[in-house]
Design a protein around this motif. Structure first.
Motif, mmCIF file in Angstrom:
data_model
loop_
_atom_site.group_PDB
_atom_site.id
_atom_site.type_symbol
_atom_site.label_atom_id
_atom_site.label_comp_id
_atom_site.label_asym_id
_atom_site.label_seq_id
_atom_site.Cartn_x
_atom_site.Cartn_y
_atom_site.Cartn_z
ATOM 1 N N ASP A 63 0.829 -1.206 0.000
ATOM 2 C CA ASP A 63 0.000 0.000 0.000
ATOM 3 C C ASP A 63 0.868 1.263 0.000
ATOM 4 O O ASP A 63 2.031 1.232 -0.362
ATOM 5 C CB ASP A 63 -0.983 -0.010 1.168
ATOM 6 N N PHE A 64 0.283 2.376 0.423
ATOM 7 C CA PHE A 64 1.023 3.630 0.507
ATOM 8 C C PHE A 64 1.889 3.637 1.768
ATOM 9 O O PHE A 64 1.620 2.917 2.735
ATOM 10 C CB PHE A 64 0.049 4.812 0.569
ATOM 11 N N LYS A 65 2.890 4.495 1.792
ATOM 12 C CA LYS A 65 3.769 4.578 2.966
ATOM 13 C C LYS A 65 2.966 4.916 4.229
ATOM 14 O O LYS A 65 3.286 4.430 5.320
ATOM 15 C CB LYS A 65 4.856 5.614 2.730
ATOM 16 N N GLN A 66 1.933 5.737 4.092
ATOM 17 C CA GLN A 66 1.151 6.119 5.261
ATOM 18 C C GLN A 66 0.371 4.946 5.853
ATOM 19 O O GLN A 66 -0.107 5.027 6.991
ATOM 20 C CB GLN A 66 0.184 7.247 4.917
ATOM 21 N N ASP A 67 0.241 3.846 5.092
ATOM 22 C CA ASP A 67 -0.495 2.681 5.578
ATOM 23 C C ASP A 67 0.392 1.662 6.292
ATOM 24 O O ASP A 67 -0.121 0.710 6.890
ATOM 25 C CB ASP A 67 -1.210 1.986 4.410
ATOM 26 N N ALA A 93 2.275 -2.653 -10.267
ATOM 27 C CA ALA A 93 3.071 -1.468 -9.954
ATOM 28 C C ALA A 93 2.260 -0.186 -10.017
ATOM 29 O O ALA A 93 2.452 0.663 -10.899
ATOM 30 C CB ALA A 93 4.273 -1.398 -10.890
ATOM 31 N N HIS A 94 1.339 -0.037 -9.082
ATOM 32 C CA HIS A 94 0.623 1.213 -8.846
ATOM 33 C C HIS A 94 0.806 1.573 -7.381
ATOM 34 O O HIS A 94 0.817 0.683 -6.515
ATOM 35 C CB HIS A 94 -0.866 1.082 -9.168
ATOM 36 N N GLY A 95 0.892 2.875 -7.101
ATOM 37 C CA GLY A 95 1.239 3.318 -5.762
ATOM 38 C C GLY A 95 0.325 2.847 -4.657
ATOM 39 O O GLY A 95 0.766 2.673 -3.515
ATOM 40 N N ASP A 96 -0.963 2.613 -4.962
ATOM 41 C CA ASP A 96 -1.872 2.168 -3.909
ATOM 42 C C ASP A 96 -1.580 0.743 -3.454
ATOM 43 O O ASP A 96 -2.111 0.299 -2.429
ATOM 44 C CB ASP A 96 -3.339 2.312 -4.335
ATOM 45 N N HIS A 97 -0.721 0.049 -4.189
ATOM 46 C CA HIS A 97 -0.355 -1.313 -3.801
ATOM 47 C C HIS A 97 1.133 -1.485 -3.512
ATOM 48 O O HIS A 97 1.516 -2.471 -2.878
ATOM 49 C CB HIS A 97 -0.765 -2.296 -4.902
ATOM 50 N N ASP A 98 1.967 -0.519 -3.985
ATOM 51 C CA ASP A 98 3.404 -0.783 -3.884
ATOM 52 C C ASP A 98 4.261 0.405 -3.468
ATOM 53 O O ASP A 98 5.478 0.288 -3.405
ATOM 54 C CB ASP A 98 3.925 -1.293 -5.235
ATOM 55 N N GLU A 99 3.659 1.559 -3.162
ATOM 56 C CA GLU A 99 4.491 2.716 -2.854
ATOM 57 C C GLU A 99 5.476 2.421 -1.717
ATOM 58 O O GLU A 99 6.604 2.915 -1.705
ATOM 59 C CB GLU A 99 3.631 3.915 -2.471
ATOM 60 N N ALA A 100 5.059 1.583 -0.773
ATOM 61 C CA ALA A 100 5.884 1.344 0.416
ATOM 62 C C ALA A 100 6.800 0.127 0.298
ATOM 63 O O ALA A 100 7.423 -0.267 1.287
ATOM 64 C CB ALA A 100 4.983 1.186 1.648
ATOM 65 N N THR A 101 6.928 -0.465 -0.894
ATOM 66 C CA THR A 101 7.756 -1.682 -0.982
ATOM 67 C C THR A 101 9.210 -1.416 -0.609
ATOM 68 O O THR A 101 9.848 -2.238 0.059
ATOM 69 C CB THR A 101 7.694 -2.329 -2.380
ATOM 70 N N PRO A 120 10.696 -2.165 -14.086
ATOM 71 C CA PRO A 120 11.121 -0.769 -14.246
ATOM 72 C C PRO A 120 10.321 0.211 -13.389
ATOM 73 O O PRO A 120 10.891 1.146 -12.807
ATOM 74 C CB PRO A 120 10.908 -0.506 -15.740
ATOM 75 N N GLU A 121 9.002 0.000 -13.287
ATOM 76 C CA GLU A 121 8.174 0.875 -12.463
ATOM 77 C C GLU A 121 8.463 0.680 -10.982
ATOM 78 O O GLU A 121 8.409 1.627 -10.189
ATOM 79 C CB GLU A 121 6.696 0.629 -12.747
ATOM 80 N N GLU A 122 8.777 -0.555 -10.594
ATOM 81 C CA GLU A 122 9.048 -0.837 -9.176
ATOM 82 C C GLU A 122 10.364 -0.197 -8.738
ATOM 83 O O GLU A 122 10.486 0.274 -7.604
ATOM 84 C CB GLU A 122 9.090 -2.349 -8.941
ATOM 85 N N THR A 125 12.414 5.850 -9.365
ATOM 86 C CA THR A 125 12.463 6.805 -8.256
ATOM 87 C C THR A 125 11.635 8.058 -8.560
ATOM 88 O O THR A 125 11.777 9.076 -7.887
ATOM 89 C CB THR A 125 13.918 7.208 -7.974
ATOM 90 N N ALA A 126 10.771 7.974 -9.565
ATOM 91 C CA ALA A 126 9.877 9.090 -9.876
ATOM 92 C C ALA A 126 8.944 9.351 -8.691
ATOM 93 O O ALA A 126 8.735 8.463 -7.845
ATOM 94 C CB ALA A 126 9.066 8.767 -11.131
ATOM 95 N N PRO A 127 8.380 10.546 -8.592
ATOM 96 C CA PRO A 127 7.467 10.841 -7.480
ATOM 97 C C PRO A 127 6.357 9.795 -7.364
ATOM 98 O O PRO A 127 5.708 9.454 -8.349
ATOM 99 C CB PRO A 127 6.901 12.216 -7.857
ATOM 100 N N GLY A 128 6.167 9.277 -6.150
ATOM 101 C CA GLY A 128 5.126 8.287 -5.907
ATOM 102 C C GLY A 128 5.515 6.855 -6.199
ATOM 103 O O GLY A 128 4.756 5.933 -5.896
ATOM 104 N N ARG A 129 6.700 6.647 -6.797
ATOM 105 C CA ARG A 129 7.149 5.291 -7.072
ATOM 106 C C ARG A 129 8.054 4.813 -5.941
ATOM 107 O O ARG A 129 8.677 5.630 -5.259
ATOM 108 C CB ARG A 129 7.899 5.226 -8.414
ATOM 109 N N PRO A 130 8.137 3.508 -5.727
ATOM 110 C CA PRO A 130 8.849 3.004 -4.546
ATOM 111 C C PRO A 130 10.365 3.087 -4.598
ATOM 112 O O PRO A 130 11.015 3.093 -3.555
ATOM 113 C CB PRO A 130 8.390 1.545 -4.458
ATOM 114 N N GLY A 131 10.955 3.121 -5.793
ATOM 115 C CA GLY A 131 12.412 3.125 -5.886
ATOM 116 C C GLY A 131 13.011 1.934 -5.173
ATOM 117 O O GLY A 131 14.038 2.034 -4.492
#
Length: 279
Positions: A63-67, A93-101, A120-122, A125-131
């Motif tokens: 999920d998101f980092k806040q979760d 690879a959408h932020g609602d499922h992986d931002e906090a990976t 590549p999306e995972e 390091t773009a804004p909102g991506r987990p890097g």
């Protein structure tokens, strides 16, 4: 700004609007055992699953980092340790499922395993991506094994290029149940199915995905969002002592059929209106 950057910005903005419009995305939800060694540790809509084994834990989605504090609390309330997470998987690879990976990986030392087309999306390091560094690149049909539990990664692309549906056999009350965790068959607002220069085969991928989903044997029906499988209503039934409502083969087939019909209608609309994105 490049076209890719514009698209990333658009989709991140869409996700943010959806989050603001759906309070269940960040609403607390009770942690509970679904069946066998499969537990729910997500929010009221953003699904996170914990697979427990004698050799450690598998976490599906972050999920998101806040979760993350909610996820940690849920794991602790179930009697398990967040630090025992050995493997992290995602639905897509959408932020609602992986931002906090990346965060969960760094805090636990777990290995992150992701379908090839979403890597590549995972790692972005773009804004909102987990890097997040991907430790193992998965391919369609690969298995992930830990402590006697085996998950199979099914490529179900369209929603993202590497969208993954997970299956696993679960033992419950002397029965072996076929678990399916649907990645996502949805056509989000803004998606272009006809003439998509960045993803030319998107519509064909959706067609392949629905064929794959229809072919999977399913007893336990779960998904990346609680709304896919009626999380809240089924949880209340389970709490009331009903026969496990998550065992729902008919519900799974009905869901796949309805999503396919919705996709087909949108695809037909876009063929008549090329370049007109989904609303």
């Amino acid at each position: 700004m490049t076209l890719r950057a514009m698209l990333v910005s658009f989709f991140l903005g869409t996700a943010a609007l959806l989050a603001q419009g759906n309070p269940d995305w960040h609403r607390d939800f009770p942690a509970f055992r679904i069946a066998g060694n499969v537990y729910y540790v997500g929010t009221a809509d953003l699904a996170v699953y914990l697979i427990t084994t004698p050799q450690g834990l598998i976490l599906i989605n972050t999920d998101f980092k806040q979760d993350v504090p909610l996820i940690k609390t849920s794991i602790r309330k179930l009697g398990f340790s967040y630090k025992d997470i050995k493997i992290i998987l995602i639905s897509h690879a959408h932020g609602d499922h992986d931002e906090a990976t990346g965060l969960v990986r760094s805090e636990t030392g777990a290995k992150l395993m992701v379908m090839d087309a979403d890597v590549p999306e995972e790692e972005s390091t773009a804004p909102g991506r987990p890097g997040a560094h991907v430790d193992r690149v998965l391919h369609d049909g690969d298995t992930v094994e830990l402590g006697g539990s085996t998950l199979v990664a099914h490529l179900t692309p369209g929603h993202t290029k590497g969208c993954t549906t997970w299956t696993m056999q679960v033992r419950e009350n002397g029965r072996t149940l076929n678990l399916v965790i649907v990645g996502s068959p949805n056509v989000n607002p803004g998606y272009i199915l006809v003439g998509n220069k960045n993803y030319p085969q998107i519509a064909d991928d959706y067609v392949k995905t629905f064929a794959r989903l229809k072919s999977l044997p399913c007893d336990l029906f779960l998904g990346a969002h609680g709304g896919y499988f009626g999380l809240k209503a089924k949880y209340e039934k389970l709490k009331a002592g009903a026969t496990n409502p998550f065992i729902d083969a008919e519900g799974y087939q009905a869901y796949v059929s309805e999503r396919n019909e919705t996709f087909q209608k949108e695809w037909a609309r876009q063929r008549q209106n090329p370049g007109s994105p989904a609303r």
